[in-house]
Scaffold this motif. Structure first.
Motif, mmCIF file in Angstrom:
data_model
loop_
_atom_site.group_PDB
_atom_site.id
_atom_site.type_symbol
_atom_site.label_atom_id
_atom_site.label_comp_id
_atom_site.label_asym_id
_atom_site.label_seq_id
_atom_site.Cartn_x
_atom_site.Cartn_y
_atom_site.Cartn_z
ATOM 1 N N GLU A 197 0.838 -1.207 0.000
ATOM 2 C CA GLU A 197 0.000 0.000 0.000
ATOM 3 C C GLU A 197 0.867 1.248 0.000
ATOM 4 O O GLU A 197 0.613 2.204 -0.732
ATOM 5 N N GLN A 216 -5.168 2.075 -4.723
ATOM 6 C CA GLN A 216 -4.738 3.437 -4.490
ATOM 7 C C GLN A 216 -5.531 4.445 -5.331
ATOM 8 O O GLN A 216 -5.980 5.471 -4.843
ATOM 9 N N PHE A 245 -3.516 5.540 3.724
ATOM 10 C CA PHE A 245 -4.756 4.958 3.203
ATOM 11 C C PHE A 245 -5.569 4.231 4.268
ATOM 12 O O PHE A 245 -6.731 3.904 4.049
ATOM 13 N N PHE A 275 1.162 4.032 -2.824
ATOM 14 C CA PHE A 275 0.931 5.450 -2.517
ATOM 15 C C PHE A 275 2.073 6.313 -3.048
ATOM 16 O O PHE A 275 1.854 7.312 -3.718
ATOM 17 N N GLN A 334 -8.332 7.374 -4.160
ATOM 18 C CA GLN A 334 -7.950 8.773 -4.347
ATOM 19 C C GLN A 334 -8.648 9.445 -5.523
ATOM 20 O O GLN A 334 -8.511 10.659 -5.692
ATOM 21 N N ASP A 364 -4.185 11.569 -0.697
ATOM 22 C CA ASP A 364 -4.828 11.232 0.569
ATOM 23 C C ASP A 364 -4.522 12.338 1.585
ATOM 24 O O ASP A 364 -3.367 12.735 1.746
#
Length: 626
Positions: free
Chosen positions: A4, A248, A268, A8, A252, A263
């Motif tokens: 994650e 992701q 997240f 990001f 977003q 974010d």
């Protein structure tokens, strides 16, 4: 969790790369070196994105290059250096070398030492860049919002030339000129504010929200008066096609990766997602569109400020329900707003956000918008502190001269030039009156009008109250003094302008009036039996031997020999007796005449009822004996 974070940072890198590829314009102003002859000329310098540039005005000063702390990364107090201008001296511009610390820290350090502006000399030969504030994770210094002096980045070659001139003993004077930094072609200003509804991005978000709250009143006045045309904008990015189905992008972006925002917490796993920010941004843009169609675009300011207060992320109120409540309370058509927003989950273009992305691309001299928040005035990006006074000054400089609205000529716009040595203007410290007035184009030395009383003069060396009632303002600048319950003034409340000492005093009437000793100067009490006593502002005369003094004639009644005095008293008694006799005689005559009149009246009445002896008898009618 690692995937994650990788996703990001990958997406964030792509978004940043997309921005970097844009065309960023460095906003500049002119720098004119007036001396020495060796470097005299006009140069370009880049406006810093902090502090308060003097949009619409100019600033003249002399350059100083300190012997120590030349990068201004430490306090100048540690080196016993001060840049404060002495009375009669030009303001000080401090030349500082680039490197080792943030541009903002250099400006703050110089400002604390009394500098009027800073010139940062580049450390290498390259095109000018925009000096910006630190990144968010390093912007916790409280001084950022307290920087008020203008800053400029100059080229390495100009910096070297200035240093060389100073080392040779020359004085370097220059003028920083912002008069053409914002175009001012007509009597209306068009401006844009590129903003964001995210409120958890640190000091920049706090500064942006404070600006919206503080600037709202001025913005609405300008918009309602037709002086400005305002348009809010919102930056969004698209998700690369290869990532549109990723977790992701879904968190977003809306409309299948077409419109994205980072974010808010950069995490997240908690809080709100980037798509929540995009939707709220879209809602704010739609509120503006709906109200603009009804002829009330200024309601946008009410909505965004109310939303920031009532629907913050930190209180978990950053929701559609909270936003809808505000929309209803402001009388905005909620159905039209929802229709404008459309379906964020649909795989279609949103016309509002598509137009926003197209607007991000620079047109003409504006350049791409890549920084949040960004203010654009007459198609030029504003550089400087996002604060009401600084922004209003920049906007006011966008009006054609002499067409500025009233709000541009009020105390709301302070250039702070009057704070230092009163701007070199006249002032009366005792009465707290000054001829210095800050305007968005720089300070003016104009004699003021106080409580309806106009001061006249050149505004620099003197101002004097004039006209009726002018004595009520600091006594018209004239002398005034009170002693023993008596007050005298050299000011007269009429249309005269000069101060004149009152009767009984002599002097200039401004600084002093001294009592005139009438007795010593033998101007009064000159009769033989007179005695003179001087008093403050006047005199007292009396007579010897108990005589009476007549001030109008400067004489004593009966002044002279004693025999004459006795004769005068005898004459007075004779006069009194004569008046008494005359009065009694008049009374006797009055009584005699009254009595005679009454006797005649009585005789007339009696004659009507009985015959008198002198009248003949009446034989023609009846009669009777008595």
């Amino acid at each position: 969790m690692g995937q994650e974070k990788l996703g990001f940072f990958t997406l964030s890198f792509l978004l940043i790369l997309n921005l970097a590829l844009g065309r960023f314009v460095v906003e500049k102003n002119n720098l004119k070196v007036t001396s020495p002859e060796s470097i005299k000329g006009v140069y370009e310098c880049a406006i810093g994105n902090f502090g308060v540039p003097q949009y619409g005005g100019t600033l003249v000063g002399t350059v100083v290059y300190p012997k120590s702390n030349q990068k201004a990364c430490k306090s100048y107090n540690d080196f016993d250096i001060s840049f404060k201008s002495k009375p009669g001296r030009l303001p000080t511009f401090v030349l500082i070398d680039r490197g080792d610390c943030f541009f903002t820290l250099k400006a703050w350090t110089a400002q604390q030492a009394g500098a009027a502006a800073i010139l940062v000399a580049d450390s290498k030969a390259e095109p000018l860049i925009t000096m910006d504030t630190p990144e968010e994770d390093k912007s916790d210094a409280d001084y950022l919002q307290n920087i008020t002096i203008p800053s400029a980045l100059i080229t390495k070659s100009l910096g070297d030339s200035i240093k060389s001139a100073l080392s040779g003993g020359d004085m370097v004077n220059m003028k920083l000129d912002w008069t053409e930094s914002v175009p001012h072609p007509d009597e209306r200003v068009e401006y844009e504010l590129w903003t964001n509804s995210n409120d958890v991005c640190g000091k920049k978000c706090d500064t942006q929200i404070d600006f919206l709250k503080n600037f709202k009143g001025a913005a609405q006045i300008l918009e309602k008066g037709g002086h400005t045309q305002f348009t809010p904008h919102y930056i969004t990015w698209y998700c690369p096609e290869a990532f549109t189905l990723s977790k992701q992008c879904k968190s977003q972006c809306i409309n299948h990766g077409r419109y994205c925002a980072p974010d808010p917490e950069q995490d997240f796993t908690k809080g709100y997602d980037g798509k929540d920010v995009v939707v709220q941004n879209l809602r704010q843009a739609c509120v503006y569109r709906v109200m603009n169609e009804t002829g009330k675009p200024w309601v946008w300011w009410d909505y965004v400020t109310d939303f920031a207060i009532r629907c913050p992320m930190k209180e978990k109120k950053y929701t559609k329900e909270c936003a809808d409540g505000i929309i209803k309370s402001l009388g905005i058509d909620l159905k039209k707003v929802d229709k404008c927003i459309g379906d964020p989950e649909a795989d279609v273009e949103n016309p509002v956000l598509k137009a926003e992305q197209e607007s991000q691309i620079g047109k003409g001299s504006r350049g791409d918008v890549t920084i949040l928040p960004t203010l654009v005035v007459n198609n030029r990006q504003y550089r400087g502190k996002l604060e009401k006074g600084a922004v209003l000054k920049a906007m006011c400089s966008g009006f054609q001269e002499s067409t500025e609205p009233a709000i541009c000529l009020t105390e709301d716009l302070e250039t702070n030039e009057c704070l230092e040595n009163n701007g070199g203007c006249w002032q009366d410290k005792a009465a707290n009156i000054t001829a210095c007035r800050d305007t968005f184009r720089g300070r003016l030395c104009e004699c003021p009008t106080v409580q309806g009383v106009k001061f006249a003069g050149d505004g620099y060396t003197h101002c004097k109250a004039s006209g009726a009632l002018h004595c009520g303002i600091n006594n018209g600048g004239c002398w005034r003094e009170t002693r023993g319950g008596f007050t005298y003034s050299a000011c007269v409340d009429d249309h005269s302008k000069d101060c004149k000492c009152p009767h009984g005093f002599k002097g200039d009437g401004v600084k002093s009036c001294e009592d005139v000793d009438e007795c010593k100067e033998k101007k009064v009490c000159q009769c033989p039996d007179c005695k003179c006593k001087n008093t403050w502002g006047s005199y007292e005369c009396s007579c010897n031997n108990g005589l009476l003094y007549m001030r109008e004639h400067d004489t004593c009644i009966g002044s002279g020999k004693v025999g004459t005095t006795k004769l005068s008293w005898s004459f007075l008694w004779i006069l009194i007796i004569g008046v008494g006799v005359a009065g009694l005689s008049g009374y006797a005559v009055y009584k005699y005449r009254i009595r005679s009149y009454m006797d005649a009246e009585i005789r007339g009445i009696m004659a009507q009822y009985m015959p008198l002896e002198s009248q003949p008898p009446n034989t023609s009618g009846p009669h009777m004996d008595i």
